[in-house]
Design a protein around this motif. Structure first.
Motif, PDB file in Angstrom:
ATOM      1  N   UNK A  94       7.244  -0.022  -1.293  1.00 24.46           N
ATOM      2  CA  UNK A  94       6.982   1.100  -0.919  1.00 24.46           C
ATOM      3  C   UNK A  94       6.076   2.122  -1.596  1.00 24.46           C
ATOM      4  N   UNK A  95       5.798   2.226  -2.900  1.00 23.96           N
ATOM      5  CA  UNK A  95       4.730   2.677  -3.649  1.00 23.96           C
ATOM      6  C   UNK A  95       3.430   1.914  -3.435  1.00 23.96           C
ATOM      7  N   UNK A  96       3.648   0.625  -3.312  1.00 27.61           N
ATOM      8  CA  UNK A  96       2.403  -0.330  -2.999  1.00 27.61           C
ATOM      9  C   UNK A  96       1.684   0.149  -1.773  1.00 27.61           C
ATOM     10  N   UNK A  97       2.765   0.265  -0.597  1.00 25.31           N
ATOM     11  CA  UNK A  97       2.229   0.824   0.618  1.00 25.31           C
ATOM     12  C   UNK A  97       1.726   2.068   0.547  1.00 25.31           C
ATOM     13  N   UNK A  98       2.184   3.148  -0.116  1.00 25.59           N
ATOM     14  CA  UNK A  98       1.703   4.691  -0.239  1.00 25.59           C
ATOM     15  C   UNK A  98       0.250   4.515  -0.723  1.00 25.59           C
ATOM     16  N   UNK A  99       0.149   3.585  -1.816  1.00 26.66           N
ATOM     17  CA  UNK A  99      -1.078   3.385  -2.671  1.00 26.66           C
ATOM     18  C   UNK A  99      -2.196   2.802  -1.602  1.00 26.66           C
ATOM     19  N   UNK A 100      -1.778   1.986  -0.776  1.00 25.30           N
ATOM     20  CA  UNK A 100      -2.652   1.326   0.173  1.00 25.30           C
ATOM     21  C   UNK A 100      -3.073   2.501   1.600  1.00 25.30           C
ATOM     22  N   UNK A 101      -2.113   3.374   1.531  1.00 21.51           N
ATOM     23  CA  UNK A 101      -2.320   4.435   2.512  1.00 21.51           C
ATOM     24  C   UNK A 101      -3.735   5.285   2.014  1.00 21.51           C
ATOM     25  N   UNK A 102      -3.261   5.764   0.754  1.00 19.48           N
ATOM     26  CA  UNK A 102      -4.262   6.736  -0.065  1.00 19.48           C
ATOM     27  C   UNK A 102      -5.528   5.977  -0.089  1.00 19.48           C
ATOM     28  N   UNK A 103      -5.583   4.529  -0.341  1.00 18.56           N
ATOM     29  CA  UNK A 103      -6.754   3.822  -0.774  1.00 18.56           C
ATOM     30  C   UNK A 103      -7.761   3.598   0.342  1.00 18.56           C
ATOM     31  N   UNK A 104      -7.050   3.249   1.607  1.00 22.86           N
ATOM     32  CA  UNK A 104      -7.924   2.978   2.692  1.00 22.86           C
ATOM     33  C   UNK A 104      -7.991   3.888   3.881  1.00 22.86           C
ATOM     34  N   UNK A 105      -7.409   5.142   3.680  1.00 21.05           N
ATOM     35  CA  UNK A 105      -7.425   6.166   4.718  1.00 21.05           C
ATOM     36  C   UNK A 105      -8.550   7.099   4.132  1.00 21.05           C
ATOM     37  N   UNK A 106      -9.907   7.356   4.660  1.00 23.20           N
ATOM     38  CA  UNK A 106     -10.867   7.861   4.321  1.00 23.20           C
ATOM     39  C   UNK A 106     -10.624   9.695   4.739  1.00 23.20           C
ATOM     40  N   UNK A 113       1.821  14.015   4.444  1.00 18.97           N
ATOM     41  CA  UNK A 113       1.595  13.412   5.715  1.00 18.97           C
ATOM     42  C   UNK A 113       2.825  12.672   6.246  1.00 18.97           C
ATOM     43  N   UNK A 114       3.091  12.778   7.594  1.00 18.99           N
ATOM     44  CA  UNK A 114       4.561  12.373   7.836  1.00 18.99           C
ATOM     45  C   UNK A 114       5.092  10.865   7.431  1.00 18.99           C
ATOM     46  N   UNK A 115       4.253  10.079   7.667  1.00 16.11           N
ATOM     47  CA  UNK A 115       4.663   8.579   7.117  1.00 16.11           C
ATOM     48  C   UNK A 115       4.986   8.453   5.678  1.00 16.11           C
ATOM     49  N   UNK A 116       3.895   8.984   4.851  1.00 13.43           N
ATOM     50  CA  UNK A 116       4.038   9.221   3.471  1.00 13.43           C
ATOM     51  C   UNK A 116       5.619   9.801   3.176  1.00 13.43           C
ATOM     52  N   UNK A 117       5.661  10.973   3.515  1.00 10.86           N
ATOM     53  CA  UNK A 117       6.805  11.905   3.156  1.00 10.86           C
ATOM     54  C   UNK A 117       7.924  11.208   3.603  1.00 10.86           C
ATOM     55  N   UNK A 118       8.210  10.552   4.619  1.00 11.40           N
ATOM     56  CA  UNK A 118       9.427   9.931   5.022  1.00 11.40           C
ATOM     57  C   UNK A 118       9.663   8.725   3.986  1.00 11.40           C
ATOM     58  N   UNK A 119       8.989   8.025   3.694  1.00 13.51           N
ATOM     59  CA  UNK A 119       8.676   6.859   2.674  1.00 13.51           C
ATOM     60  C   UNK A 119       9.419   7.578   1.539  1.00 13.51           C
ATOM     61  N   UNK A 120       8.722   8.540   0.992  1.00 13.86           N
ATOM     62  CA  UNK A 120       9.087   8.970  -0.635  1.00 13.86           C
ATOM     63  C   UNK A 120      10.351   9.490  -0.453  1.00 13.86           C
ATOM     64  N   UNK A 121      10.818  10.308   0.594  1.00 18.42           N
ATOM     65  CA  UNK A 121      12.202  10.835   0.761  1.00 18.42           C
ATOM     66  C   UNK A 121      13.411   9.711   0.703  1.00 18.42           C
ATOM     67  N   UNK A 122      12.900   8.562   0.989  1.00 17.16           N
ATOM     68  CA  UNK A 122      13.926   7.390   0.960  1.00 17.16           C
ATOM     69  C   UNK A 122      13.687   6.392  -0.224  1.00 17.16           C
ATOM     70  N   UNK A 123      13.066   6.708  -1.347  1.00 16.59           N
ATOM     71  CA  UNK A 123      12.915   5.832  -2.517  1.00 16.59           C
ATOM     72  C   UNK A 123      14.266   6.009  -3.343  1.00 16.59           C
TER      73      UNK A 123
END
Length: 194
Positions: A94-106, A113-123
């Motif tokens: 999940x951390x890797x996926x969040x990292x990828x979102x931040x790294x690849x979304x300009x 951000x909804x998709x990131x918030x949802x994943x963080x709350x389920x860690x």
């Protein structure tokens, strides 16, 4: 406790304290990228001390396009070697996926951000209540996972290089002899059937 271990632990504690303070002062993007990079290096260290010691290990396994050159491959191998749990693996992914979102979304994205918030709350490694802010869940998980990786690094027993098990010249000669005898036997059986 041995002096080297005590010294290592003191050095490690300073590094982790500095890392944690740096996460606090970073932007959301910086926090996600730096946290994932730090965990990536920590996993690399864990795998490095778990494997056979060899001067070529960096080049053969960790550099360039080698099998353990990515965060993803390091997470998988650490799990399959039994160095981290399935839950730890899931949170690292999940951390890797969040990292990828931040790294690849300009665009402008954040931990809100909804998709990131949802994943963080389920860690799983976050000790915060579900209604805490997502960045708190993320950083708490990073620190919890990091603690598990460091404990595994300290407690792992490195593999030793397997000794040479190639056959001796006597073994090779015996094998050649048995094959020659078998071929002659088969040829004689064939000649008898004619």
């Amino acid at each position: 406790m041995n002096d080297k271990i005590v010294e290592h632990l003191a050095t490690q504690k300073k590094k982790v304290d500095s890392f944690r303070k740096s996460l606090t002062s970073e932007s959301d993007r910086g926090c996600a990228l730096f946290a994932a990079a730090y965990l990536d290096v920590s996993l690399s260290d864990l795998l490095y001390v778990s494997l056979v010691g060899n001067k070529n290990i960096e080049k053969d396994l960790f550099e360039g396009t080698a099998p353990l050159s990515t965060f993803s491959s390091r997470i998988k191998l650490a799990y399959y070697l039994g160095l981290i749990s399935q839950t730890c693996r899931r949170d690292l992914d999940v951390i890797r996926g969040i990292r990828n979102d931040f790294a690849h979304d300009p665009g402008i994205i954040s931990f809100n951000t909804q998709s990131i918030r949802d994943r963080c709350k389920n860690l799983s490694f976050s000790y915060h209540q579900k209604d805490a802010d997502p960045r708190s869940h993320f950083t708490a998980t990073v620190m919890g996972v990091l603690g598990h990786i460091h404990m595994a690094t300290l407690s792992t027993t490195p593999h030793t290089e397997k000794s040479d098990d190639s056959p001796s010249e006597e073994d090779k000669e015996g094998h050649r002899q048995r094959i020659s005898e078998k071929i002659l036997e088969e040829m004689n059986k064939g000649a008898d059937n004619i």
